[in-house]
Enzyme design. Structure first.
Site, PDB file in Angstrom:
ATOM      1  N   HIS A 195     -49.427  25.117  75.771  1.00  0.00           N
ATOM      2  CA  HIS A 195     -50.801  25.028  76.075  1.00  0.00           C
ATOM      3  C   HIS A 195     -51.463  23.876  75.775  1.00  0.00           C
ATOM      4  O   HIS A 195     -52.436  23.743  76.421  1.00  0.00           O
ATOM      5  CB  HIS A 195     -51.392  26.179  75.111  1.00  0.00           C
ATOM      6  N   CYS A 196     -50.912  23.137  74.964  1.00  0.00           N
ATOM      7  CA  CYS A 196     -51.987  21.807  74.351  1.00  0.00           C
ATOM      8  C   CYS A 196     -51.544  20.561  75.130  1.00  0.00           C
ATOM      9  O   CYS A 196     -52.656  20.069  75.438  1.00  0.00           O
ATOM     10  CB  CYS A 196     -51.437  21.666  73.016  1.00  0.00           C
ATOM     11  N   ILE A 197     -50.325  20.058  75.216  1.00  0.00           N
ATOM     12  CA  ILE A 197     -50.055  18.882  75.630  1.00  0.00           C
ATOM     13  C   ILE A 197     -50.688  18.598  77.370  1.00  0.00           C
ATOM     14  O   ILE A 197     -51.255  17.584  77.748  1.00  0.00           O
ATOM     15  CB  ILE A 197     -48.803  18.327  75.469  1.00  0.00           C
TER      16      ILE A 197
END
Length: 438
Positions: A274-276
């Site tokens: 989800h983040c990078i």
């Protein structure tokens, strides 16, 4: 005694009631950590199945054992509901909801809006609210603050305390967890920072205070932008090495022997999680509104987004060298999780690899010990029940996720052709006649 002092006393005595909005891979670990610290915690999630599992003492998050959930539920320290009204009794609220990107590339803040609007009727003097969802700088002040104080006429820093503290969860890790990973906290006011930091300090090992919510928001984006850009760099290096006929893995290993001034990153078939792949684009989007083009972010995103296509090109070339077209070939994808040894498929490059191969007419199957089946954009697949039978069936095996549980020597011995996008085979795959590496 001021409202702030009353709250601090509740935290010190562990009498504060805690609500966690969103019980996903961030919210559930956080809820259990606060419950283990002695707080009475209620989780709020709109998915009834999650609530029912928690109430039965079952976990659906890899990093949280069911035994932990069961013990906390039995002790009366952890409960769950779909009803926001329980926040009426809460002294501290953490918002841990998803923040995806829309297909147009702009942030989808609907989950934050829904959570804050659901909470708003129940805010009261003596409450601290901390947003943990990754987002662009200014979200807490511009969106959360007015929604929680506008109708209630509560004043931030005096009646209610609002802060931002970015989640730093890395699913599957045992060394760095919710409890021992340093926690950055920045408040709307200094009093907000005081209260939020004091709350987190009761359950987490290290709290790092910063001067504002904007600093805390931007710190999270910097962390993931740093990784995204460096991964983009080595992914482009892989493409350049392919053109030059040089082994990219040997180049990286050689560079990594330098004991200073270098940090090792490795290429792959794309970015996942989800983040990078997503967080840096929040910053890029925000800067466009300020007439600034975040060039590093845009370029790295372009390179990383095209890596599944590059990986599929390696499969196509490898089959072609053996006199086979992709169309009609039987291809087994090993691993569909976005990183090794977890059951998380969010933004996994495997989805693009599978879809691209199918578009070219290949018969694609997959195996993943952590993901027995999945649905994505209207299509559904199930993991092959027998790994080695599937390996022998395939014209080509594509290693997309390098799970440690795989017996790579046995796979190498049985496979007709392997395209290794993660260097999972290591030295055994180098110069092997049936192995093509990224």
């Amino acid at each position: 005694m001021s409202t702030k002092e009353q709250l601090l006393e509740k935290f010190q005595n562990r009498t504060a009631k805690v609500a966690v909005l969103g019980l996903g891979y961030v919210g559930l670990p956080l809820a259990t950590v606060f419950a283990e610290a002695g707080f009475q915690v209620i989780g709020v999630d709109l998915v009834p199945e999650k609530v029912e599992k928690i109430r039965r003492g079952e976990s659906y998050v890899l990093d949280v054992p069911s035994e932990t959930v069961a013990a906390l539920v039995k002790a009366g320290k952890l409960d769950a509901t779909t009803d926001f009204s329980v926040c009426r009794e809460a002294d501290a609220v953490s918002i841990c909801v998803p923040t995806p990107l829309r297909k147009t590339g702009d942030p989808d803040l609907s989950y934050i809006i829904s959570a804050t609007d659901g909470l708003a009727p129940y805010v009261h003097p003596g409450m601290v609210v901390v947003l943990e969802s990754s987002t662009y700088p200014g979200t807490t002040r511009e969106m959360v603050l007015p929604r929680l104080t506008g109708a209630s006429n509560l004043k931030a820093g005096e009646d209610i305390f609002i802060a931002f503290s970015p989640e730093r969860v890395d699913p599957g890790r045992k060394d760095w967890t919710t409890k021992n990973t340093p926690k950055v906290v920045g408040g709307i006011t200094e009093n907000c920072s005081d209260v939020a930091a004091a709350w987190y300090a009761q359950a987490l090992d290290t709290v790092v205070r910063v001067s504002s919510t904007e600093v805390a928001e931007l710190a999270k984006l910097l962390e993931n932008t740093f990784r995204m850009i460096n991964i983009g760099l080595v992914n482009e290096l892989a493409i350049m090495c392919d053109r030059l006929g040089v082994d990219v893995w040997e180049v990286i290993d050689a560079a990594a022997t330098k004991p200073f001034g270098f940090m090792k990153f490795t290429p792959g078939p794309g970015l996942g999680g989800h983040c990078i792949p997503i967080d840096p684009l929040y910053l890029s989007w925000k800067m466009k509104a300020l007439n600034y083009n975040a060039r590093f972010i845009e370029l790295a995103s372009e390179i990383n987004t095209n890596m599944p296509r590059f990986a599929v090109g390696k499969v196509q070339d490898a089959l072609n060298d053996r006199g086979k077209p992709v169309k009609g070939s039987k291809i087994l994808v090993l691993g569909v999780a976005y990183k090794p040894d977890i059951d998380d498929m969010r933004e996994s490059p495997a989805l693009d690899v599978i879809h691209l191969l199918q578009q070219k007419g290949a018969e694609v199957r997959y195996h993943d010990p952590y993901i027995p089946h999945f649905q994505h954009d209207g299509w559904e697949m199930r993991s092959e029940p027998d790994l080695m039978s599937a390996v022998r069936w395939a014209d080509a095996v594509v290693i997309v996720t390098n799970h440690k549980v795989y017996d790579y020597p046995a796979i190498l011995d049985a496979a007709q052709l392997i395209v290794d996008t993660r260097n999972a085979l290591g030295a055994a795959g180098k110069n092997h006649p049936r192995v093509v590496r990224l």
